[in-house]
Design an enzyme around this catalytic site. Structure first.
Site, mmCIF file in Angstrom:
data_model
loop_
_atom_site.group_PDB
_atom_site.id
_atom_site.type_symbol
_atom_site.label_atom_id
_atom_site.label_comp_id
_atom_site.label_asym_id
_atom_site.label_seq_id
_atom_site.Cartn_x
_atom_site.Cartn_y
_atom_site.Cartn_z
ATOM 1 N N ARG A 58 0.833 -1.287 0.062
ATOM 2 C CA ARG A 58 0.172 -0.127 -0.148
ATOM 3 C C ARG A 58 0.872 1.191 -0.040
ATOM 4 N NH1 ARG A 58 -2.271 -3.530 -1.349
ATOM 5 N NH2 ARG A 58 -4.519 -4.514 -0.710
ATOM 6 N N SER B 26 -11.346 -0.056 2.633
ATOM 7 C CA SER B 26 -10.456 -0.531 3.618
ATOM 8 C C SER B 26 -9.877 0.639 4.595
ATOM 9 C CB SER B 26 -9.418 -1.556 3.455
ATOM 10 O OG SER B 26 -9.789 -2.492 2.589
ATOM 11 N N GLU C 119 -5.094 2.756 6.583
ATOM 12 C CA GLU C 119 -5.024 2.645 5.128
ATOM 13 C C GLU C 119 -5.574 3.974 4.557
ATOM 14 O OE1 GLU C 119 -6.087 -0.421 1.325
ATOM 15 O OE2 GLU C 119 -5.459 -0.987 3.365
#
EC number: 1.3.1.98
Length: 299
Positions: free
Chosen positions: A171, A220, A290
Site C-alpha cells: 500500500r 478498507s 490505510e
C-alpha cells in the site's frame, strides 16, 4: 488572493474556498483554500514548476480512500479530472490509462478486448493515479504485479518511472517530491473473453456480498498487519457496529467505516482511533491507517 497571484496562467479552473466534501466518498470535510483543476498535463507541469515551495500542495483523486478533516486543507488542492487525464488507450498487450480513469473502467476496457490480468482492478474503488500512488490491490493482485511504467509530473518536468523506480511496498509507492501521477501503462495478455467476464462477475459479487459498497464509506480503513486480517482483529476487539456521532463501523465488514448520515470527519477519525486503541488493548497489535487523512482539525 496571494496564492492566486502566484499561479501561472493555466487551462483549467482555480477556485478559492472550494467545498471538498462533495468529491469524497465519505461526503465530509472542510474546503480547500484553493482548488486547482488543470485541463491537461501541460498546465499541470506549469503549476508544479511555478508554485512556490512554501505553498502546500495536496493531490485529491477520486477521494475514495480519504478523510478530509473538518477544518479544510490549506494551500493548493489539485484535482485531476476530465478528458485531459481520463483517457484509456488499448494496446495489443496492455492498457495505458490516465490518472483520472476509474480503476473499474480500465478493467472493463481490458475485458472488452479480451485482455486478461487486470480483472482485479474492478474490485478497487478509486482512480488510476491513486492506485499507483498507494500500490492498490484486491483479490490477490496489486498494481506492482501489472505496472510497466507511470508518467509522473514533477516541478522539474515529466518523468517516466518503472515499477522498480517507484519502490512499491504494501500500500505504498515512492514518488518524487511533489510528483503527481499523470498516466500509467499496465501489461496484460490475451485471454478467454468469457473467463475474464466470469472473473469480473465473481469479484463484483464478492464485493456486493461482503462490503458496504452502496454506503458512504472509504474502502478498507486499516492495513492488514503481517499474517493478520485487519477486519478479524477489529471484530475480535468487539468493534463491529461501534458508533460515534454519525460514524459507524460497518456491520457487514468490520474494516469499513460508514457515514450513516450527518457524520463529521472528526467522528470518523475519532472512531477509527477508538478502534485502533481497542485492538491494541485486545491483541497487542497496532493497526495502521490505510485511509489517508488530510487537512486541519477544527477547534
Amino acid at each position: 488572493m496571494a496564492l492566486h497571484a502566484t499561479l501561472p496562467p493555466l487551462r483549467g479552473r482555480v477556485t478559492p474556498d472550494a467545498p471538498l466534501a462533495p468529491f469524497t466518498w465519505f461526503r465530509v470535510g472542510g474546503p480547500a483554500e484553493w482548488l486547482v483543476r488543470p485541463t491537461d498535463a501541460d498546465g499541470l507541469l506549469l503549476l508544479l514548476r511555478d508554485l512556490p515551495d512554501a505553498v502546500p500542495l495536496t493531490v485529491v483523486g477520486a477521494a475514495s480512500n480519504l478523510i478530509i478533516r473538518d477544518g479544510g486543507v490549506r494551500g493548493a488542492v489539485l484535482r485531476l479530472a476530465g478528458r485531459g487525464f481520463g483517457e484509456v488507450l488499448v494496446e495489443a498487450d496492455g492498457i495505458i490509462a490516465g490518472a483520472a480513469a476509474l480503476d473499474a473502467v480500465v478493467a472493463e476496457h481490458a475485458a472488452a478486448v479480451g485482455l486478461a490480468g487486470l480483472e482485479f482492478l474492478s474490485g478497487i474503488p478509486g482512480s488510476i493515479g491513486g492506485a499507483v500512488a498507494m500500490n492498490a490491490g484486491a483479490y490477490g493482485r496489486e498494481v506492482v504485479d501489472t505496472l510497466d511504467w507511470a508518467e509522473v509530473a514533477t516541478p522539474a518536468g515529466l518523468l517516466r518511472l518503472s515499477a522498480g523506480d517507484l519502490h512499491f511496498a504494501y500500500r505504498r509507492a515512492t514518488l518524487p517530491a511533489r510528483g503527481v501521477v499523470v498516466r500509467a501503462r499496465f501489461h496484460a495478455q490475451p485471454g478467454d473473453t468469457a473467463a475474464i467476464a466470469a472473473e469480473m462477475a465473481r469479484i463484483r459479487a464478492a464485493r456486493e456480498a461482503t462490503q458496504p459498497v452502496r454506503a458512504r464509506t472509504g474502502g478498507s480503513t486499516f492495513k492488514n498487519p503481517p499474517g493478520q486480517k485487519a477486519w478479524a482483529l477489529v471484530d475480535a476487539a468487539g468493534c463491529r457496529g461501534l458508533a460515534r456521532g454519525g460514524a459507524q463501523v460497518s456491520e457487514l465488514h468490520a474494516n469499513f467505516l460508514l457515514n450513516t448520515g450527518g457524520a463529521t470527519a472528526a467522528d470518523l477519525e475519532g472512531l477509527g482511533e477508538e478502534v485502533r486503541a481497542r485492538v491494541l488493548a485486545q491483541s497487542g497489535i497496532g493497526l495502521e491507517w490505510e485511509i489517508k487523512r488530510i487537512g486541519e482539525v477544527t477547534a
